[in-house]
Design a protein around this motif. Structure first.
Motif, PDB file in Angstrom:
ATOM      1  N   PHE A   4       0.935  -1.186  -0.226  1.00  0.00           N
ATOM      2  CA  PHE A   4       0.231   0.265  -0.007  1.00  0.00           C
ATOM      3  C   PHE A   4       0.989   1.555   0.052  1.00  0.00           C
ATOM      4  CE2 PHE A   4      -1.741   3.395   2.116  1.00  0.00           C
ATOM      5  CZ  PHE A   4      -3.775   3.521   1.383  1.00  0.00           C
ATOM      6  N   VAL A   5       0.555   2.313  -1.356  1.00  0.00           N
ATOM      7  CA  VAL A   5       1.621   3.483  -0.959  1.00  0.00           C
ATOM      8  C   VAL A   5       0.614   4.096  -0.919  1.00  0.00           C
ATOM      9  CG1 VAL A   5       3.430   2.307  -2.085  1.00  0.00           C
ATOM     10  CG2 VAL A   5       1.659   3.231  -3.351  1.00  0.00           C
ATOM     11  N   TYR A   6       1.084   5.388  -0.474  1.00  0.00           N
ATOM     12  CA  TYR A   6       0.478   7.055  -0.231  1.00  0.00           C
ATOM     13  C   TYR A   6       1.206   7.877  -0.115  1.00  0.00           C
ATOM     14  CZ  TYR A   6       2.639   6.487   4.539  1.00  0.00           C
ATOM     15  OH  TYR A   6       3.740   6.138   5.286  1.00  0.00           O
ATOM     16  N   ALA A  27      -6.853   1.010  -6.435  1.00  0.00           N
ATOM     17  CA  ALA A  27      -7.205   2.484  -5.388  1.00  0.00           C
ATOM     18  C   ALA A  27      -7.481   1.709  -4.278  1.00  0.00           C
ATOM     19  CB  ALA A  27      -7.931   3.343  -5.875  1.00  0.00           C
ATOM     20  N   ALA A  28      -6.946   2.157  -3.436  1.00  0.00           N
ATOM     21  CA  ALA A  28      -6.974   0.995  -2.092  1.00  0.00           C
ATOM     22  C   ALA A  28      -7.519   2.539  -0.456  1.00  0.00           C
ATOM     23  CB  ALA A  28      -6.506   0.093  -1.387  1.00  0.00           C
ATOM     24  N   VAL A  29      -7.909   2.216   0.168  1.00  0.00           N
ATOM     25  CA  VAL A  29      -8.068   2.799   1.403  1.00  0.00           C
ATOM     26  C   VAL A  29      -7.187   2.172   2.220  1.00  0.00           C
ATOM     27  CG1 VAL A  29      -9.770   3.821   3.478  1.00  0.00           C
ATOM     28  CG2 VAL A  29      -9.954   4.757   0.328  1.00  0.00           C
ATOM     29  N   LEU A  30      -6.433   2.820   3.388  1.00  0.00           N
ATOM     30  CA  LEU A  30      -5.912   2.220   4.662  1.00  0.00           C
ATOM     31  C   LEU A  30      -6.502   2.510   5.691  1.00  0.00           C
ATOM     32  CD1 LEU A  30      -3.477   0.483   5.935  1.00  0.00           C
ATOM     33  CD2 LEU A  30      -2.520   2.465   5.964  1.00  0.00           C
ATOM     34  N   GLU A  31      -7.640   2.193   6.191  1.00  0.00           N
ATOM     35  CA  GLU A  31      -8.448   1.951   7.426  1.00  0.00           C
ATOM     36  C   GLU A  31      -7.766   2.076   8.716  1.00  0.00           C
ATOM     37  OE1 GLU A  31     -11.410   3.289   7.311  1.00  0.00           O
ATOM     38  OE2 GLU A  31     -12.132   2.734   5.110  1.00  0.00           O
ATOM     39  N   GLY A  32      -7.550   2.602   9.844  1.00  0.00           N
ATOM     40  CA  GLY A  32      -7.235   2.924  10.758  1.00  0.00           C
ATOM     41  C   GLY A  32      -5.697   3.321  11.608  1.00  0.00           C
ATOM     42  N   ALA A  44       0.264   7.802  11.211  1.00  0.00           N
ATOM     43  CA  ALA A  44      -0.066   7.922  12.158  1.00  0.00           C
ATOM     44  C   ALA A  44      -1.261   7.460  13.203  1.00  0.00           C
ATOM     45  CB  ALA A  44      -0.392   8.936  13.388  1.00  0.00           C
ATOM     46  N   PRO A  45      -1.307   6.172  14.403  1.00  0.00           N
ATOM     47  CA  PRO A  45      -2.718   5.715  14.749  1.00  0.00           C
ATOM     48  C   PRO A  45      -4.067   6.840  14.619  1.00  0.00           C
ATOM     49  CG  PRO A  45      -0.960   5.886  16.399  1.00  0.00           C
ATOM     50  CD  PRO A  45      -0.799   6.716  15.328  1.00  0.00           C
ATOM     51  N   GLY A  46      -4.893   6.107  13.887  1.00  0.00           N
ATOM     52  CA  GLY A  46      -6.050   6.151  13.622  1.00  0.00           C
ATOM     53  C   GLY A  46      -6.805   6.850  12.448  1.00  0.00           C
ATOM     54  N   GLY A  47      -8.161   6.816  12.149  1.00  0.00           N
ATOM     55  CA  GLY A  47      -8.208   7.547  10.702  1.00  0.00           C
ATOM     56  C   GLY A  47      -7.901   6.993   9.420  1.00  0.00           C
ATOM     57  N   SER A  48      -7.911   7.517   7.994  1.00  0.00           N
ATOM     58  CA  SER A  48      -7.694   6.606   7.173  1.00  0.00           C
ATOM     59  C   SER A  48      -6.853   7.646   6.632  1.00  0.00           C
ATOM     60  CB  SER A  48      -9.114   5.820   6.815  1.00  0.00           C
ATOM     61  OG  SER A  48      -9.564   7.127   6.289  1.00  0.00           O
ATOM     62  N   VAL A  49      -6.216   6.785   5.019  1.00  0.00           N
ATOM     63  CA  VAL A  49      -5.702   7.325   3.954  1.00  0.00           C
ATOM     64  C   VAL A  49      -6.070   6.692   2.563  1.00  0.00           C
ATOM     65  CG1 VAL A  49      -4.106   6.088   4.738  1.00  0.00           C
ATOM     66  CG2 VAL A  49      -3.396   8.148   3.313  1.00  0.00           C
ATOM     67  N   GLY A  50      -6.706   7.301   1.687  1.00  0.00           N
ATOM     68  CA  GLY A  50      -6.236   7.073   0.510  1.00  0.00           C
ATOM     69  C   GLY A  50      -4.986   6.506  -0.175  1.00  0.00           C
ATOM     70  N   GLY A  51      -4.685   5.756  -1.301  1.00  0.00           N
ATOM     71  CA  GLY A  51      -3.393   5.069  -2.233  1.00  0.00           C
ATOM     72  C   GLY A  51      -3.821   4.639  -2.716  1.00  0.00           C
ATOM     73  N   ARG A  52      -2.940   3.453  -3.263  1.00  0.00           N
ATOM     74  CA  ARG A  52      -3.340   2.686  -4.716  1.00  0.00           C
ATOM     75  C   ARG A  52      -2.013   1.366  -4.037  1.00  0.00           C
ATOM     76  NH1 ARG A  52      -0.454   5.280  -9.823  1.00  0.00           N
ATOM     77  NH2 ARG A  52      -2.171   3.825 -10.523  1.00  0.00           N
ATOM     78  N   VAL A  53      -1.941   0.392  -4.322  1.00  0.00           N
ATOM     79  CA  VAL A  53      -1.399  -1.003  -3.962  1.00  0.00           C
ATOM     80  C   VAL A  53      -0.922  -1.286  -5.050  1.00  0.00           C
ATOM     81  CG1 VAL A  53      -1.994  -3.179  -3.745  1.00  0.00           C
ATOM     82  CG2 VAL A  53      -3.284  -1.588  -2.723  1.00  0.00           C
ATOM     83  N   ARG A 132      -8.308  -1.214   2.529  1.00  0.00           N
ATOM     84  CA  ARG A 132      -9.866  -2.428   1.291  1.00  0.00           C
ATOM     85  C   ARG A 132      -9.520  -1.601   0.334  1.00  0.00           C
ATOM     86  NH1 ARG A 132     -13.165   1.911   0.654  1.00  0.00           N
ATOM     87  NH2 ARG A 132     -12.865   2.562   2.671  1.00  0.00           N
ATOM     88  N   PRO A 133      -9.845  -2.912  -0.924  1.00  0.00           N
ATOM     89  CA  PRO A 133     -10.313  -2.049  -2.196  1.00  0.00           C
ATOM     90  C   PRO A 133     -10.908  -0.770  -2.759  1.00  0.00           C
ATOM     91  CG  PRO A 133      -9.932  -4.203  -2.167  1.00  0.00           C
ATOM     92  CD  PRO A 133     -10.103  -3.687  -0.571  1.00  0.00           C
ATOM     93  N   THR A 134     -10.372  -0.224  -3.669  1.00  0.00           N
ATOM     94  CA  THR A 134     -11.963   0.753  -4.152  1.00  0.00           C
ATOM     95  C   THR A 134     -11.874   0.422  -5.169  1.00  0.00           C
ATOM     96  OG1 THR A 134     -10.482   2.760  -4.144  1.00  0.00           O
ATOM     97  CG2 THR A 134     -11.487   2.517  -1.938  1.00  0.00           C
ATOM     98  N   ASP A 135     -11.467   0.024  -6.474  1.00  0.00           N
ATOM     99  CA  ASP A 135     -12.063  -0.348  -7.430  1.00  0.00           C
ATOM    100  C   ASP A 135     -12.642  -1.378  -7.635  1.00  0.00           C
ATOM    101  OD1 ASP A 135     -10.178   1.885  -8.501  1.00  0.00           O
ATOM    102  OD2 ASP A 135      -8.376   0.490  -8.671  1.00  0.00           O
TER     103      ASP A 135
END
Length: 135
Positions: A4-6, A27-32, A44-53, A132-135
């Motif tokens: 996962f790259v962001y 595309a994917a989202v890293l949850e947590g 950092a801990p918490g939240g989420s970030v979008g990126g790519r696999v 989590r994949p988003t595509d």
């Protein structure tokens, strides 16, 4: 290996300078975990970030790029969420930077004792961190 790259590695031109062979899975989202800015981006801990696999066999080149041997980043394994079972690997590698070494603007605290890698791995294992994949 899936990664996962962001940050800079979401740019295909940058990836091509780092590894010989790769493909973007989607595309994917890293949850947590959430992004924080510093000299280089980190998480950092918490939240989420979008990126790519990113899928590549050249993990040693990615480790070198991320400064794993210099202690700038650690590579941890994060599980796919349950909707991604058909993607093959059970987990995705994620690079998390040392907030003290990257001069981040926000206060970042990884709970517990031990090395950064140990604390991040423990947080991932106990806080439902997933990709989590988003595509």
């Amino acid at each position: 290996m899936d990664v996962f790259v962001y940050g800079t590695l979401t740019n295909p031109a940058q990836v091509a300078q780092v590894v010989d062979s790769y493909t973007f899975v989607g595309a994917a989202v890293l949850e947590g975990l959430h992004p924080v800015e510093g000299r280089y981006p980190t998480l950092a801990p918490g939240g989420s970030v979008g990126g790519r696999v990113l899928r590549t066999d050249d993990v040693s080149a990615l480790d070198a790029y991320e400064g794993v041997d210099r202690g700038l980043y650690v590579r941890v394994s994060v599980p796919w969420d349950e909707t991604a079972e058909s993607l093959g690997d059970d987990a995705v590698a994620v690079y998390v930077g040392d907030p003290d070494r990257l001069a981040v603007g926000d206060a970042v605290s990884w709970p517990g004792a031990g090395s950064l890698g140990d604390r991040v791995e423990r947080y991932v294992a106990t806080n439902e961190v997933t990709v989590r994949p988003t595509d």
